[in-house]
Design a protein around this motif. Structure first.
Motif, PDB file in Angstrom:
ATOM      1  N   GLY A   1       0.813  -1.215   0.000  1.00 22.05           N
ATOM      2  CA  GLY A   1       0.000   0.000   0.000  1.00 22.05           C
ATOM      3  C   GLY A   1       0.843   1.260   0.000  1.00 22.05           C
ATOM      4  N   VAL A   2       1.943   1.248   0.751  1.00 19.52           N
ATOM      5  CA  VAL A   2       2.832   2.415   0.787  1.00 19.52           C
ATOM      6  C   VAL A   2       3.493   2.626  -0.572  1.00 19.52           C
ATOM      7  N   VAL A   3       3.925   1.539  -1.215  1.00 17.61           N
ATOM      8  CA  VAL A   3       4.559   1.659  -2.528  1.00 17.61           C
ATOM      9  C   VAL A   3       3.564   2.196  -3.556  1.00 17.61           C
ATOM     10  N   VAL A   4       2.351   1.670  -3.543  1.00 16.55           N
ATOM     11  CA  VAL A   4       1.322   2.149  -4.471  1.00 16.55           C
ATOM     12  C   VAL A   4       1.019   3.622  -4.222  1.00 16.55           C
ATOM     13  N   LEU A   5       0.925   4.015  -2.963  1.00 12.20           N
ATOM     14  CA  LEU A   5       0.671   5.413  -2.624  1.00 12.20           C
ATOM     15  C   LEU A   5       1.749   6.323  -3.201  1.00 12.20           C
ATOM     16  N   ALA A   6       3.004   5.927  -3.060  1.00 12.40           N
ATOM     17  CA  ALA A   6       4.100   6.744  -3.579  1.00 12.40           C
ATOM     18  C   ALA A   6       4.034   6.852  -5.100  1.00 12.40           C
ATOM     19  N   GLY A   7       3.746   5.744  -5.784  1.00 15.81           N
ATOM     20  CA  GLY A   7       3.655   5.773  -7.243  1.00 15.81           C
ATOM     21  C   GLY A   7       2.512   6.628  -7.740  1.00 15.81           C
ATOM     22  N   VAL A   8       1.354   6.531  -7.085  1.00 18.83           N
ATOM     23  CA  VAL A   8       0.188   7.320  -7.493  1.00 18.83           C
ATOM     24  C   VAL A   8       0.452   8.810  -7.305  1.00 18.83           C
ATOM     25  N   LEU A   9       1.015   9.190  -6.169  1.00 17.87           N
ATOM     26  CA  LEU A   9       1.291  10.602  -5.928  1.00 17.87           C
ATOM     27  C   LEU A   9       2.326  11.142  -6.915  1.00 17.87           C
ATOM     28  N   ALA A  10       3.284  10.317  -7.303  1.00 18.25           N
ATOM     29  CA  ALA A  10       4.281  10.753  -8.288  1.00 18.25           C
ATOM     30  C   ALA A  10       3.631  11.029  -9.636  1.00 18.25           C
ATOM     31  N   ILE A  11       2.720  10.161 -10.057  1.00 19.74           N
ATOM     32  CA  ILE A  11       2.033  10.369 -11.330  1.00 19.74           C
ATOM     33  C   ILE A  11       1.139  11.605 -11.256  1.00 19.74           C
TER      34      ILE A  11
END
Length: 266
Positions: free
Chosen positions: A114-124
């Motif tokens: 979940g933390v990794v997905v959160l970081a990727g989504v915010l970057a996009i």
């Protein structure tokens, strides 16, 4: 070849330390895979997604825009979201930040993912906002702002700002994920904790150079055409003067002349 090397090292750790080492080695290996130059296939989808999202954002702000693939046409000019502006560098950088944060501070696979997905989504999302900002700036200044023609730094500013909500939300998730007070258990070896810290520190020391040089080699992201860590994209034409729309690679956003056959609204 680079991916095979990561898998070989992972297999080596299993052979030496046993299958239990996957608990610590698999997340590190997955993080290193982000530095393997196989992610260029994501450039085209990210281009289209960025153009669509940025175009919808500027429409919500009342700016007339025509979206066609990776092209966004407004009243004063046309923006082309090129490969170097698709956001792949920001996306991979976000995943790396999320991967190391989750490995060092989170417990459980679901929370880590979940933390990794959160970081990727915010970057996009930060890249979408960056492109929308440039379009709004082009509309407000009739394409005269120098930022439009030299905006490689804008993306990293947006990415840095996005790290604020990421660390805030990740900290919240870390508190929710806090382990229960330990109960009395027989004493056991303390090596796994030490091993985890050692592997995390080694991966952190090696990931920076590996990711840097790999991103430079990605087609449409780095190499001779662009440097994703400095100025993404180059242009040979001077900035437009006297209301004339310039043409050139603007760090992933191109602004063609009015008479070059590109579509323009109205």
């Amino acid at each position: 070849h680079q991916g095979a090397l990561v898998l070989v090292l992972l297999a080596w750790s299993v052979a030496v330390f046993g299958v239990g080492s996957l608990r610590y080695g698999a997340p590190i290996a997955a993080t290193f895979m982000l530095a393997v130059p196989v992610w260029g296939v994501m450039v085209r989808p990210l281009q289209v997604m960025t153009a669509f999202a940025a175009g919808r954002l500027v429409k919500l702000l009342g700016i007339e825009a025509i979206i066609a693939g990776e092209t966004i046409s407004i009243r004063t000019g046309t923006f082309i979201v090129e490969g170097s502006c698709a956001g792949l560098a920001f996306f991979l950088a976000g995943l790396v930040v999320g991967a190391f944060y989750s490995h060092l501070f989170m417990r459980g696979w679901k929370t880590r993912a979940g933390v990794v997905v959160l970081a990727g989504v915010l970057a996009i999302l930060s890249n979408w906002v960056r492109v929308a900002f440039l379009i709004v700036l082009g509309e407000a200044t009739a394409m005269q702002s120098p930022i439009i023609y030299n905006h490689g730094w804008v993306g990293w500013v947006a990415f840095t700002i996005a790290l604020g909500p990421f660390f805030f939300l990740a900290r919240k998730m870390e508190r929710w994920n806090a382990p229960a007070p330990p109960s009395a258990v027989p004493a056991g070896p303390a090596a796994p904790g030490l091993s985890r810290r050692a592997m995390g520190a080694t991966a952190a020391a090696l990931m920076g150079p590996a990711l840097f040089f790999t991103l430079r080699a990605l087609p449409g992201v780095g190499g001779d055409d662009a440097d994703p860590w400095q100025h993404v994209g180059r242009h040979d034409d001077p900035a437009p003067r006297g209301g004339e729309l310039g043409r050139g690679s603007l760090g992933g956003v191109s602004v063609p002349r009015e008479n070059d056959g590109r579509p323009h609204p109205g």
